[in-house]
Motif scaffolding. Structure first.
Motif, PDB file in Angstrom:
ATOM      1  N   ALA A  87     -49.385  55.704  -5.781  1.00  0.00           N
ATOM      2  CA  ALA A  87     -49.779  54.904  -6.947  1.00  0.00           C
ATOM      3  C   ALA A  87     -50.941  53.961  -6.657  1.00  0.00           C
ATOM      4  N   VAL A  88     -51.953  54.454  -5.980  1.00  0.00           N
ATOM      5  CA  VAL A  88     -53.102  53.616  -5.632  1.00  0.00           C
ATOM      6  C   VAL A  88     -53.814  53.105  -6.884  1.00  0.00           C
ATOM      7  N   ALA A  89     -53.938  53.952  -7.891  1.00  0.00           N
ATOM      8  CA  ALA A  89     -54.639  53.534  -9.117  1.00  0.00           C
ATOM      9  C   ALA A  89     -53.967  52.331  -9.767  1.00  0.00           C
ATOM     10  N   SER A  90     -52.637  52.276  -9.707  1.00  0.00           N
ATOM     11  CA  SER A  90     -51.923  51.157 -10.323  1.00  0.00           C
ATOM     12  C   SER A  90     -52.230  49.849  -9.621  1.00  0.00           C
ATOM     13  N   MET A  91     -52.654  49.933  -8.372  1.00  0.00           N
ATOM     14  CA  MET A  91     -52.992  48.742  -7.605  1.00  0.00           C
ATOM     15  C   MET A  91     -54.447  48.337  -7.797  1.00  0.00           C
ATOM     16  N   LEU A  92     -55.302  49.314  -8.017  1.00  0.00           N
ATOM     17  CA  LEU A  92     -56.734  49.026  -8.067  1.00  0.00           C
ATOM     18  C   LEU A  92     -57.177  48.354  -9.363  1.00  0.00           C
ATOM     19  N   PHE A  93     -56.422  48.583 -10.451  1.00  0.00           N
ATOM     20  CA  PHE A  93     -56.888  48.127 -11.757  1.00  0.00           C
ATOM     21  C   PHE A  93     -55.912  47.147 -12.393  1.00  0.00           C
ATOM     22  N   LEU A  94     -56.446  46.012 -12.792  1.00  0.00           N
ATOM     23  CA  LEU A  94     -55.637  44.971 -13.425  1.00  0.00           C
ATOM     24  C   LEU A  94     -55.097  45.413 -14.774  1.00  0.00           C
ATOM     25  N   ASP A  95     -55.800  46.323 -15.433  1.00  0.00           N
ATOM     26  CA  ASP A  95     -55.381  46.774 -16.762  1.00  0.00           C
ATOM     27  C   ASP A  95     -54.639  48.102 -16.724  1.00  0.00           C
ATOM     28  N   TYR A  96     -54.195  48.514 -15.535  1.00  0.00           N
ATOM     29  CA  TYR A  96     -53.476  49.782 -15.421  1.00  0.00           C
ATOM     30  C   TYR A  96     -52.235  49.758 -16.313  1.00  0.00           C
ATOM     31  N   SER A  97     -52.164  50.702 -17.256  1.00  0.00           N
ATOM     32  CA  SER A  97     -51.030  50.839 -18.176  1.00  0.00           C
ATOM     33  C   SER A  97     -50.743  49.539 -18.933  1.00  0.00           C
ATOM     34  N   ARG A  98     -51.779  48.781 -19.235  1.00  0.00           N
ATOM     35  CA  ARG A  98     -51.610  47.533 -19.992  1.00  0.00           C
ATOM     36  C   ARG A  98     -52.539  47.537 -21.195  1.00  0.00           C
ATOM     37  N   GLU A  99     -52.056  46.977 -22.282  1.00  0.00           N
ATOM     38  CA  GLU A  99     -52.847  46.861 -23.497  1.00  0.00           C
ATOM     39  C   GLU A  99     -53.728  45.611 -23.415  1.00  0.00           C
ATOM     40  N   GLU A 100     -54.656  45.524 -24.349  1.00  0.00           N
ATOM     41  CA  GLU A 100     -55.520  44.347 -24.414  1.00  0.00           C
ATOM     42  C   GLU A 100     -54.665  43.092 -24.596  1.00  0.00           C
ATOM     43  N   GLY A 101     -54.984  42.067 -23.845  1.00  0.00           N
ATOM     44  CA  GLY A 101     -54.219  40.826 -23.887  1.00  0.00           C
ATOM     45  C   GLY A 101     -53.089  40.776 -22.885  1.00  0.00           C
ATOM     46  N   GLU A 102     -52.790  41.914 -22.230  1.00  0.00           N
ATOM     47  CA  GLU A 102     -51.709  41.963 -21.239  1.00  0.00           C
ATOM     48  C   GLU A 102     -52.238  41.877 -19.813  1.00  0.00           C
ATOM     49  N   TRP A 103     -53.544  41.671 -19.682  1.00  0.00           N
ATOM     50  CA  TRP A 103     -54.124  41.540 -18.346  1.00  0.00           C
ATOM     51  C   TRP A 103     -55.274  40.550 -18.399  1.00  0.00           C
ATOM     52  N   GLU A 104     -55.598  40.031 -17.220  1.00  0.00           N
ATOM     53  CA  GLU A 104     -56.660  39.037 -17.114  1.00  0.00           C
ATOM     54  C   GLU A 104     -57.777  39.581 -16.237  1.00  0.00           C
ATOM     55  N   PRO A 105     -59.023  39.546 -16.677  1.00  0.00           N
ATOM     56  CA  PRO A 105     -60.141  40.044 -15.861  1.00  0.00           C
ATOM     57  C   PRO A 105     -60.281  39.269 -14.559  1.00  0.00           C
ATOM     58  N   ASN A 106     -60.927  39.909 -13.576  1.00  0.00           N
ATOM     59  CA  ASN A 106     -61.193  39.226 -12.314  1.00  0.00           C
ATOM     60  C   ASN A 106     -62.326  38.208 -12.480  1.00  0.00           C
ATOM     61  N   ILE A 107     -62.712  37.533 -11.417  1.00  0.00           N
ATOM     62  CA  ILE A 107     -63.686  36.440 -11.515  1.00  0.00           C
ATOM     63  C   ILE A 107     -65.059  36.921 -11.976  1.00  0.00           C
ATOM     64  N   TYR A 108     -65.290  38.245 -11.889  1.00  0.00           N
ATOM     65  CA  TYR A 108     -66.565  38.794 -12.343  1.00  0.00           C
ATOM     66  C   TYR A 108     -66.472  39.387 -13.742  1.00  0.00           C
ATOM     67  N   GLY A 109     -65.284  39.271 -14.343  1.00  0.00           N
ATOM     68  CA  GLY A 109     -65.099  39.806 -15.681  1.00  0.00           C
ATOM     69  C   GLY A 109     -64.689  41.258 -15.731  1.00  0.00           C
ATOM     70  N   GLY A 110     -64.449  41.873 -14.563  1.00  0.00           N
ATOM     71  CA  GLY A 110     -64.087  43.282 -14.512  1.00  0.00           C
ATOM     72  C   GLY A 110     -62.589  43.501 -14.457  1.00  0.00           C
ATOM     73  N   ASN A 111     -62.199  44.771 -14.442  1.00  0.00           N
ATOM     74  CA  ASN A 111     -60.776  45.116 -14.426  1.00  0.00           C
ATOM     75  C   ASN A 111     -60.280  45.502 -13.035  1.00  0.00           C
ATOM     76  N   GLU A 112     -61.125  45.379 -12.024  1.00  0.00           N
ATOM     77  CA  GLU A 112     -60.708  45.726 -10.663  1.00  0.00           C
ATOM     78  C   GLU A 112     -59.859  44.605 -10.063  1.00  0.00           C
ATOM     79  N   ASN A 113     -58.812  45.003  -9.352  1.00  0.00           N
ATOM     80  CA  ASN A 113     -57.982  44.037  -8.636  1.00  0.00           C
ATOM     81  C   ASN A 113     -58.630  43.809  -7.270  1.00  0.00           C
ATOM     82  N   LEU A 114     -59.376  42.743  -7.164  1.00  0.00           N
ATOM     83  CA  LEU A 114     -60.169  42.498  -5.958  1.00  0.00           C
ATOM     84  C   LEU A 114     -59.297  42.302  -4.728  1.00  0.00           C
TER      85      LEU A 114
END
Length: 635
Positions: free
Chosen positions: A316-343
């Protein structure tokens, strides 16, 4: 307090590394360890619980009485509770009774670092160590040649609880029994490696092991830890590598597990947007916390060091890499650069792979990653995540979709079977036909094949032949090698009785010999991750639904011509181009009668003529088997 003697395995340097997230051998310090203090034999206990105001060891040795054996908290703000309890012996069953500073929360937790656990449904830890004497010295010396990226790599994915059950007692086979039956079978089938779905201790069978509570212990379902080492030893003795599924992505909420361990979000991220997986109803590790990163990397190193694993397939690497993995809008917070990657997860993977390959340069880490995230299997010094390989999920989906189609209509979908070569060399890809593709109504691999019974098995042989001549390493889930009809059911054995019937017996023989052909044919693996190892002859013959290509190794004399006919029509005198002069000798044919085929073959060598075809200077005419793959060596 008097019953616990002050004692520590930690040095100040250990504590600094732990706090900094750089201690990669925590299992040598945490957990329960049999030691002798002042001439007294007993057990040293150490657990991380920074929010606790009291931690006691309770167990069968003191009738589970709270407070009698309270550990001492270290003075250095590490949050570690530790101490030596005299006369606590190997085999002692125990838990930690934790009283939290947080609103009086009290819990009974299994030891996160325990080497053995009670048999489920019981959940306590067991003081354990073994003195197993490894016998795989020769394998360990030479395994780099088995695990290298330019070596044959054909993996048999196994769920130990359902591969085969005891015939008369309806129970799991033990690690000892698997050391004979499974090892002999894998050897017979000519696989180079096995991959075990998670064998770390887990509480819930329907999770298939992917909801781990005991990260440092092989599950007690099949025997003792040293018996699992015996299974690994037997695999290595027979020249077979072992890959372990590893799950750093999430863990269950079971009361005895890691969740809310000391009355705080210790291992999980406190923000539910990062710390709770909605699909799996599980908790997500906090990759931002140094101590958690040390826990996970130490766990990876543990299985490679203590159990001689040859690789880790990271789930399940993809679930770790992306903050919005399987989440709808408003259910995740962007990273400090505004992206969806889990830094934090990205840096964790880089650190993990750097440490693994630094300590064990002769193993592989394999990412189950399903997105277009770049450079997953490129070195960290190039900006990659540092994995050795990545699952080629796109190939898997496109190929299974294509083969499910009636051959009559495949001409309209030729791009589905050829598209993978447009990106095949962007990563070090492994081609998986995994357990996820034979459950939840998807049907078995054989069950997806169209046509009557003969055509279904011919399609399956063709699918596997195409898979093994396509660039990349290979993985097949158990049962698919002999044409299991039913979907996989984790509660029962594979349908071994099918081998009483010719089509399944023939399919088993076919797969064994295909595996051997792959292992014996350098052109199929020496340049499996390089565009230099592949050349299209034709991907445009949609009218016949035929593709042809060359596979190349280090020595041109070993080059192969591969031709796949995706229809049930026999094609005589099919013209195919080739860049050099010579003779074509058929070296493998999925339509052989011994595999249940019709026997259409090219028994005589075919002389290539200086006549341009497929934009190649030379050409020859061959016979194409129905729903078959014909492979030629150029002499």
């Amino acid at each position: 307090m008097a019953n616990v003697i002050p004692y520590s395995l930690f040095t100040d340097f250990d504590i600094d590394l732990f706090k900094g997230g750089k201690h990669y051998r925590l299992y040598e310090k945490f957990g329960s360890h049999l030691v002798t203090v002042n001439g007294i034999i007993g057990t040293y206990f150490a657990v991380w619980a920074p929010t606790a105001n009291q931690v006691s060891v309770i167990g069968d040795f003191n009738h589970w009485v709270d407070g009698e054996f309270s550990l001492n908290v270290r003075w250095d703000s590490s949050g570690i509770w530790e101490g030596f309890i005299p006369y606590v012996e190997k085999g002692t069953v125990y838990k930690y009774k934790i009283h939290s500073n947080n609103q009086g929360y009290i819990s009974e937790k299994a030891d996160p670092y325990a080497r053995r656990y009670e048999h489920n449904p019981k959940t306590a830890s067991i003081v354990w160590e073994d003195n197993y004497q490894w016998k795989d010295k020769n394998w360990m010396k030479t395994r780099k040649s088995h695990n290298a990226l330019d070596a044959p790599y054909s993996v048999y994915e196994v769920h130990l609880g359902s591969w085969k059950r005891h015939e008369t007692e309806d129970r799991f086979l033990s690690y000892f029994e698997l050391g004979d039956e499974l090892v002999n079978y894998v050897k017979e089938m000519n696989f180079t490696h096995v991959e075990f779905m998670p064998i770390m201790e887990f509480p819930y069978d329907p999770s298939w092991g992917y909801q781990v509570t005991g990260y440092f212990a092989p599950t007690s379902r099949f025997g003792y830890p040293d018996e699992f080492k015996y299974l690994v030893d037997k695999l290595h003795e027979n020249g077979i590598g072992i890959i372990l599924d590893w799950v750093p992505s999430h863990f269950p909420e079971d009361a005895h597990g890691l969740g809310y361990f000391d009355g705080s979000c210790l291992y999980e991220h406190p923000d539910k947007r990062k710390g709770y997986h909605q699909d799996w109803k599980s908790l997500i590790f906090n990759y931002e916390r140094n101590e958690v990163r040390s826990f996970l990397i130490s766990n990876a190193i543990f299985w490679l060091e203590q159990y001689h694993a040859d690789g880790l397939r990271v789930d399940a690497v993809a679930s770790m890499l992306f903050l919005d993995y399987s989440r709808e809008e408003g259910e995740w917070e962007p990273n400090i650069y505004g992206g969806n990657e889990n830094l934090a997860a990205i840096s964790f993977f880089k650190e993990l792979n750097e440490e693994v390959y630094k300590s064990f340069p002769d193993v592989q880490t394999i990412a189950e990653e399903s997105t277009a995230f770049p450079m997953v299997s490129k070195p960290t010094f190039m900006g990659g995540l540092g994995f050795g390989m990545k699952w080629m999920m796109g190939w898997m989906h496109d190929t299974l979709d294509y083969f499910a189609k009636d051959p009559m209509y495949r001409r309209y979908h030729q791009n589905e079977i050829t598209f993978s070569l447009a990106y095949a060399f962007t990563e070090n890809f492994m081609l998986p036909l995994s357990h996820d593709e034979v459950v939840y109504g998807k049907n078995s691999i054989l069950g997806r094949m169209p046509g009557d019974e003969w055509q279904r098995f011919a399609n399956l042989r063709l699918l596997y032949g195409y898979m093994f001549t396509h660039p990349g390493t290979k993985l097949l889930f158990m049962g698919s090698e002999f044409g299991q009809y039913n979907e996989w059911n984790f509660q029962q054995s594979l349908d071994w009785n099918l081998l009483e019937f010719e089509p399944h017996k023939n399919m088993k023989l076919y797969f064994s010999e295909l595996n051997k052909f792959y292992r014996d044919t350098p052109a199929l693996y020496e340049k499996g991750f390089s565009g230099e190892g592949f050349e299209w002859i034709s991907y445009e013959d949609t009218e016949n639904s035929v593709i042809s290509y060359i596979r190349k190794g280090n020595d041109p004399v070993n080059n192969l011509l591969v031709v796949c006919n995706f229809t049930p029509a026999t094609i005589k005198k099919y013209k195919v181009g080739f860049p050099t002069n010579g003779k074509l000798k058929e070296v493998f044919n999925s339509d052989s009668k011994k595999y249940g085929g019709s026997g259409i073959s090219n028994s005589k060598q075919i002389t290539l003529k200086k006549q341009t075809w497929n934009n190649r200077e030379y050409s020859g005419e061959i016979s194409l088997a129905p729903l078959g793959i014909n492979i030629f060596q150029v002499k």
